[in-house]
Scaffold this active site. Structure first.
Site, PDB file in Angstrom:
ATOM      1  N   ASP A 222     -27.742  15.880 -33.913  1.00  0.00           N
ATOM      2  CA  ASP A 222     -26.759  16.780 -33.309  1.00  0.00           C
ATOM      3  C   ASP A 222     -26.653  18.013 -34.200  1.00  0.00           C
ATOM      4  OD1 ASP A 222     -24.309  17.803 -31.949  1.00  0.00           O
ATOM      5  OD2 ASP A 222     -24.324  15.824 -31.023  1.00  0.00           O
ATOM      6  N   HIS A 245     -29.309  20.295 -33.704  1.00  0.00           N
ATOM      7  CA  HIS A 245     -28.875  21.280 -32.714  1.00  0.00           C
ATOM      8  C   HIS A 245     -28.460  22.598 -33.348  1.00  0.00           C
ATOM      9  CE1 HIS A 245     -27.823  17.924 -29.564  1.00  0.00           C
ATOM     10  NE2 HIS A 245     -29.079  17.900 -29.959  1.00  0.00           N
TER      11      HIS A 245
END
Length: 401
Positions: A222, A245
Site C-alpha cells: 500500500d 502505492h
C-alpha cells in the site's frame, strides 16, 4: 579561620552541583525481559514477562533500557503505556514475532506505545508481523462483518522521541502508525511486505506534527507513507519507495473537517515500480477541509504508473453520495510545488491533476519536470481539470495549464 570559612562557603555548593551532574551522567538501568521469564524459543508467549519488565522500567526514576536480546520472542498484543518516571530506550536486538491464530487478530494493535515522552525505539532487530496468516481476512470491501487487523507498531500520544534502526516485515496491516504525536524523528527503518499484501502501509501519520522521516527503505503493498487529517510539519527526506502505492497525502474530507494538513515536505527521494509517485487524494463528495503548503522536490521516478497525481474524485467504494455535504470534494488544495522531478512513467499520463469543480486547486507550481513515457509509441502527457497554477523551466510533458 576567615580563609577556611570562605572555602567552606564556596565548596559546599560546588560539591552539591557535582553530585547533580554525576547523577545525570549515570548509565541507564537495564531491564532484560529474560530476567522476567521471557523465553526466546519462538513458541512461548512472552506478553506477561514483557509487561512486568516494562512496568519496572517505567517506574525507574532515571534512564531505563528495556532490553530484548537476540533470539525470537513470540508476543501477543501488548500496550506499553506511560507516563514514565524517566526516559526509556526500547532496545530490540532480537526478533519479535506476532501470533498466527485468527482468534488473536481481533485487535487493531500488535505492539503499542501510549502517553510517553522521551522514548527511543532502536536496536536493529525485527518486527515479524506474520501477515500472510491474516491477509485473507482483509475483506472489509465485501464483508460488512470484518474486524480490524493489527498494526505492527503503533505510537499514540508520544512526544519528543526517536525511532531508528528497525526492520518490519509482513505486517498484518500498517507497519507503523503515528497518531497524536509530536517532535518525532524516524530514520534508518526498513519496511518489507509483498506487493499484493492488502493495506500494509509503511508509515501512516494522523493528527501529528513535527515528524521527520529520513534515510529509510520502504517496499510494501500500500502507501509507503500516508499522511492523513491533522498532519502538519512533516519532513520526508531520502526515502526509497517501491513496491507500493507511493507517498500520499490523504485521503481527506470524509471526516475531521477541522483537522487540516499543512507544511508537508518530500525531497531527495526515489520511487521504483510503484503504482503512484506523489499523490494528494480527497474524497468526492466530501466535507470541507484544507490541504496547503506542500513541497515535493528532487524526486526520481523509475517505471512509476502515475508519477504526479492530484485526485479530488477519490471514491473507491461507491456510491459515496449518501454521506457528503456536496456532490464534489470540498477540500481546498493550495500552495503545492512540484520541483525537479524526473524519470520514467509506465503510463502516458505522467502528470494528472484532477481538482474539485467546487473548490479548484490554487497556486499549483510545476518547475523542471522531466518525465518520459517508457511504453510503446507516443509521449508522456499531462491532464488537468479545475487547476490554477504556473509552470517554469523544463516541462516534459508539456503542462496542461
Amino acid at each position: 579561620m576567615g580563609l577556611k570559612s570562605s572555602f567552606g562557603i564556596i565548596l559546599v555548593p560546588f560539591l552539591f552541583l557535582f553530585f547533580i551532574d554525576a547523577s545525570h551522567g549515570l548509565p541507564p538501568k537495564l531491564f532484560d525481559v529474560r530476567n522476567y521469564g521471557a523465553i526466546a524459543d519462538g513458541k512461548t508467549y512472552n506478553t506477561e514477562a514483557f509487561l512486568k519488565a516494562w512496568n519496572d522500567a517505567c517506574a525507574h526514576q532515571g534512564r531505563s533500557r528495556f532490553y530484548i536480546a537476540p533470539g525470537t520472542f513470540l508476543l501477543e498484543s501488548v500496550s506499553f503505556e506511560g507516563p514514565c518516571k524517566g526516559s526509556i530506550t526500547f532496545l530490540l536486538k532480537g526478533t519479535l514475532k506476532a501470533p498466527t491464530e485468527k482468534s488473536k487478530f481481533s485487535t487493531d494493535t500488535w505492539i503499542g506505545f501510549r502517553y510517553l515522552d522521551d522514548l527511543t525505539v532502536k536496536g536493529g532487530g525485527y518486527l515479524d508481523g506474520q501477515g500472510k496468516f491474516a491477509w485473507p481476512y482483509n475483506d472489509c470491501s465485501k464483508n460488512s462483518y470484518c474486524g480490524p487487523l493489527p498494526v505492527s507498531m503503533r505510537f499514540d500520544f508520544v512526544n519528543n522521541s526517536r525511532i531508528h534502526h528497525l526492520k518490519s516485515i509482513d505486517s498484518k496491516n500498517t507497519h507503523f502508525s503515528i497518531f497524536a504525536c509530536s517532535n518525532m524523528n524516524i530514520s534508518k527503518v526498513r519496511i518489507t511486505a509483498p506487493e499484493d499484501s492488502p493495506n500494509t502501509d509503511g508509515l501512516r501519520i494522523g493528527y501529528s506534527r513535527k515528524i521527520k522521516i529520513s534515510d529509510s527503505v520502504i517496499g510494501t503493498g500500500d502507501d509507503c507513507i500516508s499522511m492523513l487529517y491533522g498532519s502538519q510539519d512533516i519532513d520526508i527526506d531520502d526515502v526509497s519507495c517501491g513496491p507500493g502505492h507511493g507517498i500520499s497525502v490523504g485521503s481527506l474530507g470524509r471526516s475531521h473537517e477541522d483537522q487540516y494538513v499543512s507544511r508537508i515536505s518530500v525531497k531527495n527521494s526515489s520511487f521504483v515500480g510503484t503504482q503512484n509517485g506523489l499523490r494528494i487524494k480527497t474524497w468526492s463528495p466530501s466535507l470541507y477541509s484544507l490541504a496547503s503548503d506542500m513541497n515535493f522536490e528532487y524526486i526520481s521516478m523509475t517505471n512509476v504508473r502515475n508519477p504526479i497525481v492530484i485526485d479530488q474524485q477519490y471514491c473507491p467504494f461507491p456510491p459515496c453520495s449518501s454521506w457528503g455535504h456536496s456532490t464534489s470534494s470540498a477540500v481546498q488544495i493550495k500552495n503545492v510545488k512540484f520541483r525537479n522531478i524526473w524519470g520514467t512513467s509506465n503510463s502516458e499520463v505522467a502528470v494528472n491533476l484532477k481538482c474539485s469543480g467546487l473548490i479548484p486547486c490554487q497556486n499549483i507550481e510545476l518547475r523542471d519536470i522531466n518525465l518520459v513515457y517508457n511504453g510503446p509509441g507516443g509521449r508522456a502527457t499531462s491532464l488537468c481539470s479545475n487547476v490554477k497554477g504556473s509552470a517554469y523551466g523544463k516541462q516534459q510533458p508539456l503542462p496542461c495549464f
